[in-house]
Design an enzyme around this catalytic site. Sequence first.
Site, PDB file in Angstrom:
ATOM      1  CD  GLU A 209     -16.743  26.005  34.004  1.00 56.50           C
ATOM      2  OE1 GLU A 209     -16.394  27.058  33.432  1.00 56.50           O
ATOM      3  OE2 GLU A 209     -16.780  24.897  33.440  1.00 56.50           O
TER       4      GLU A 209
ATOM      5  CG  ASP B 293     -17.389  29.843  31.898  1.00 60.59           C
ATOM      6  OD1 ASP B 293     -16.207  29.519  32.131  1.00 60.59           O
ATOM      7  OD2 ASP B 293     -18.150  29.205  31.144  1.00 60.59           O
TER       8      ASP B 293
ATOM      9  CB  ILE C 143     -11.435  29.752  30.386  1.00 62.25           C
ATOM     10  CG1 ILE C 143     -10.234  30.501  30.970  1.00 62.25           C
ATOM     11  CG2 ILE C 143     -11.211  29.469  28.886  1.00 62.25           C
ATOM     12  CD1 ILE C 143      -8.898  29.762  30.800  1.00 62.25           C
ATOM     13  CG  ASP C 144     -18.086  29.700  27.635  1.00 59.20           C
ATOM     14  OD1 ASP C 144     -18.399  28.657  28.222  1.00 59.20           O
ATOM     15  OD2 ASP C 144     -18.623  30.065  26.575  1.00 59.20           O
TER      16      ASP C 144
ATOM     17  CB  THR D  98     -11.884  24.872  29.189  1.00 62.30           C
ATOM     18  OG1 THR D  98     -12.298  25.901  30.090  1.00 62.30           O
ATOM     19  CG2 THR D  98     -10.618  24.234  29.727  1.00 62.30           C
TER      20      THR D  98
ATOM     21  CG  ASP E  49     -21.424  27.153  30.082  1.00 65.23           C
ATOM     22  OD1 ASP E  49     -20.205  27.338  30.166  1.00 65.23           O
ATOM     23  OD2 ASP E  49     -21.975  26.057  30.375  1.00 65.23           O
TER      24      ASP E  49
HETATM   25  O1  LIG Z   1     -15.409  25.729  28.456  1.00 69.51           O
HETATM   26  P1  LIG Z   1     -16.508  25.624  29.407  1.00 69.51           P
HETATM   27  O2  LIG Z   1     -16.592  26.785  30.377  1.00 69.51           O
HETATM   28  O3  LIG Z   1     -16.540  24.324  30.152  1.00 69.51           O
HETATM   29  O4  LIG Z   1     -17.929  25.770  28.631  1.00 69.51           O
HETATM   30  C1  LIG Z   1     -18.268  24.996  27.506  1.00 69.51           C
HETATM   31  C2  LIG Z   1     -19.631  24.396  27.790  1.00 69.51           C
HETATM   32  O5  LIG Z   1     -19.779  23.246  26.998  1.00 69.51           O
HETATM   33  C3  LIG Z   1     -18.346  25.851  26.262  1.00 69.51           C
HETATM   34  O6  LIG Z   1     -19.308  26.860  26.379  1.00 69.51           O
HETATM   35 MG   LIG Z   2     -18.358  27.662  29.954  1.00 73.95          MG
HETATM   36 MG   LIG Z   3     -15.364  27.573  31.756  1.00 73.92          MG
END
Ligand SMILES: O=P(O)(O)OC(CO)CO
Ligand SMILES: [Mg+2]
Ligand SMILES: [Mg+2]
Length: 290
Positions: free
Chosen positions: A69, A89, A91-92, A94, A219
Amino acid sequence: MSDWTDCLDFGVSIAKQASETVLAAFLLQKEVQLKSSPADLVTETDQRVERILISAIRARFPLHRFIGEESVAAGEPCVLTDEPTWIIDPIDGTVNFVHRFPFVAISIAFTVNKQTEFGIVYSCVEDKLFHAQRGRGAFLNGEKLQASGQEDVSKCVVVTEIGAERDDLALSTMTSNILRLLQLPVHGVRALGTAAVDMCHVATGGADAYYHIGMHCWDIAASAIIVQEAGGVVMDTDGSDFDMMSRRVIAASSTSVANSIAQVVQAFPCRRDDEDPTRCVCGAAGVKGV
Ligand SMILES: O=P(O)(O)OC(CO)CO
Ligand SMILES: [Mg+2]
Ligand SMILES: [Mg+2]
């Protein structure tokens, strides 16, 4: 021929190691930068965790490729080839991480010949390690997972995310989709703030379906195989085959529930993850009902 178990085991060990970096920063004040919208956040920890993961994998498997990402945000290409590829990813969730809302995950998928061989989702604060390997089932902390098998959409808990898009069309489409689901009716609509963990709840049977438009391949690539290996189904929101680059997904306990959701949700234009970023977003193919 390799079954890629060595890669899976390595992925699990580095996800657990990298989670220490996430947890060490979790309660601290974060410096936040914006990406595509005022709700699309990145912190130094996202970038650091991605660097830790990629450098560890590269040292062990120097020929493998990456879609990460934060690397893509920094200008790296987002193209899936036939080569062994790690989709990361760091940190999914954030936004959750920034606010200390305790659902954040490291998500790692691994593909060969564009087919996902395994997925790892580590929900760091909960200490829940979800994983699945193609043809070998899905597991949570070593316990086998089974989707609910629910076939009646009116008896479903459906998970979704509002996501980071804040333009009028995206917001009105997402909120009207939630209204349409509630009118089916479904038992409930939930959102944890991490697509990866949301989808893993379909694999546990705690939720019966998940749908999302606007997320990215990193994601949901790992959690898609976790749902499939738990006996669930994954498809595009237009009812076609799942395509991790399309930015549309339904994960469900059964084909019947997935089809019921596909019939009511509408899409809004999203540029594919693997589309040339210099091309116009408007008039994207496959948009329906908008
Ligand atoms: O925190 P992130 O990696 O941007 O991902 C989000 C996408 O909306 C939550 O899944
Ligand atoms: Mg994510
Ligand atoms: Mg992320």
